[in-house]
Motif scaffolding. Sequence first.
Motif, PDB file in Angstrom:
ATOM      1  N   GLN A  31      12.384   8.699  -0.259  1.00 35.00           N
ATOM      2  CA  GLN A  31      11.938   9.339   0.982  1.00 35.00           C
ATOM      3  C   GLN A  31      13.105  10.064   1.657  1.00 35.00           C
ATOM      4  O   GLN A  31      12.972  11.227   2.065  1.00 35.00           O
ATOM      5  N   ALA A  90       0.823  -1.207   0.000  1.00 37.66           N
ATOM      6  CA  ALA A  90       0.000   0.000   0.000  1.00 37.66           C
ATOM      7  C   ALA A  90       0.862   1.265   0.000  1.00 37.66           C
ATOM      8  O   ALA A  90       1.985   1.263   0.506  1.00 37.66           O
ATOM      9  N   PRO A 104       7.523  10.778   7.923  1.00 36.82           N
ATOM     10  CA  PRO A 104       7.349  10.391   6.517  1.00 36.82           C
ATOM     11  C   PRO A 104       5.889  10.106   6.158  1.00 36.82           C
ATOM     12  O   PRO A 104       5.539  10.086   4.973  1.00 36.82           O
ATOM     13  N   PRO A 162       2.544   7.310   6.679  1.00 35.08           N
ATOM     14  CA  PRO A 162       1.346   7.769   7.380  1.00 35.08           C
ATOM     15  C   PRO A 162       1.590   7.821   8.894  1.00 35.08           C
ATOM     16  O   PRO A 162       2.325   7.005   9.423  1.00 35.08           O
ATOM     17  N   HIS A 222      14.331   3.100   1.433  1.00 38.91           N
ATOM     18  CA  HIS A 222      13.290   3.925   0.795  1.00 38.91           C
ATOM     19  C   HIS A 222      14.011   5.201   0.327  1.00 38.91           C
ATOM     20  O   HIS A 222      13.899   6.258   0.932  1.00 38.91           O
ATOM     21  N   ARG A 248       7.602  -0.906  -5.424  1.00 38.18           N
ATOM     22  CA  ARG A 248       7.536  -1.097  -3.965  1.00 38.18           C
ATOM     23  C   ARG A 248       7.199  -2.558  -3.706  1.00 38.18           C
ATOM     24  O   ARG A 248       6.295  -3.118  -4.340  1.00 38.18           O
ATOM     25  N   ARG A 277       3.403   6.460  -4.288  1.00 42.23           N
ATOM     26  CA  ARG A 277       2.844   6.090  -5.590  1.00 42.23           C
ATOM     27  C   ARG A 277       2.282   7.309  -6.310  1.00 42.23           C
ATOM     28  O   ARG A 277       2.531   7.530  -7.496  1.00 42.23           O
TER      29      ARG A 277
END
Length: 307
Positions: free
Chosen positions: A135, A51, A259, A261, A132, A104, A56
């Motif tokens: 990020q 997710a 970052p 959520p 990542h 991912r 994305r």
Amino acid sequence: HKHILGIEHLSREDIFQILDTAAGFKEINTRAIKKVPTLRGRTIINLFFEASTRTRTSFEIAGKRLSADTVNISASSSSVVKGETLEDTARNIEAMHPDIIVMRHGASGAPHYLAERLNCAIVNAGDGAHEHPSQALLDLFTIREKKGSLEGLKVAIVGDIAHSRVARSNLYALTRVGAEVRLAGPGTMVPPGIEKLGAEVHHDINDAIRDADVVMMLRIQLERQGKTLLPSLREFSRFYGLNQDNLKLARPDALVMHPGPMNRGVEIASSVADGPQNVILDQVENGVAVRMALLYLVAGGEAAEES
Ligand code: CP
């Protein structure tokens, strides 16, 4: 570099080249017409097995702002659910001649596995608890934009370090550009030996955030924990959560980052997440420019001719 698989193998010069390229792209995102012809005719596939909201979407927007054709594939609505392997899925996608696959995956090393087997460029959008890179680059971009430089800054990264690809990529990136990294988390969430990568390790959040220029909070990755969560969520929040009281230990102009959520009320109090020191949505905004830079550089750094 043909691929962007992680920060580990990027030099300080590579990192600054990406940040400087992103700075050039940032202004496009605030124009009325947010599109340049730079990657016209190129095809980018976003292949997401986990997710995502920010990564994305911002890779898709980044590709579109550069005039590339972008296609999104999420594993849950692909033939992966019928049992097709990663390699077969990727080979079938490659048969359609994409220029770049942004990927991912829940397994550490999955993008490296594809990079060895496919001819097109691979950009890692998060692999398991490993890296990542986009990020970390957008985090450095945001810190540099707000603080003017990166060298010598004290950056605290707090929370579930062990499961955090964001922490690992930031640790590589920040130490490479001369920042001082302090990691803090419970013993169960700090991997043994991580100090060998150049970070100070603390188990008391106060020791990490005292006099810090930046406090970066991490999401507790409930989906990657074992059977038992130790400490409990309540204990984690009490001992490792950022709130208005412990934030006072940091420099008064310290940046609060996350970052996303966020688990509000767990690793970060809402009063801090929405408070005057937070740059959380600046991180998201800068993510588009940084991903434009990554796509541009991976595509060979060549612009389409204007006409
Ligand atoms: N920061 C980040 O990777 O967010 P997403 O999981 O929503 O992409």
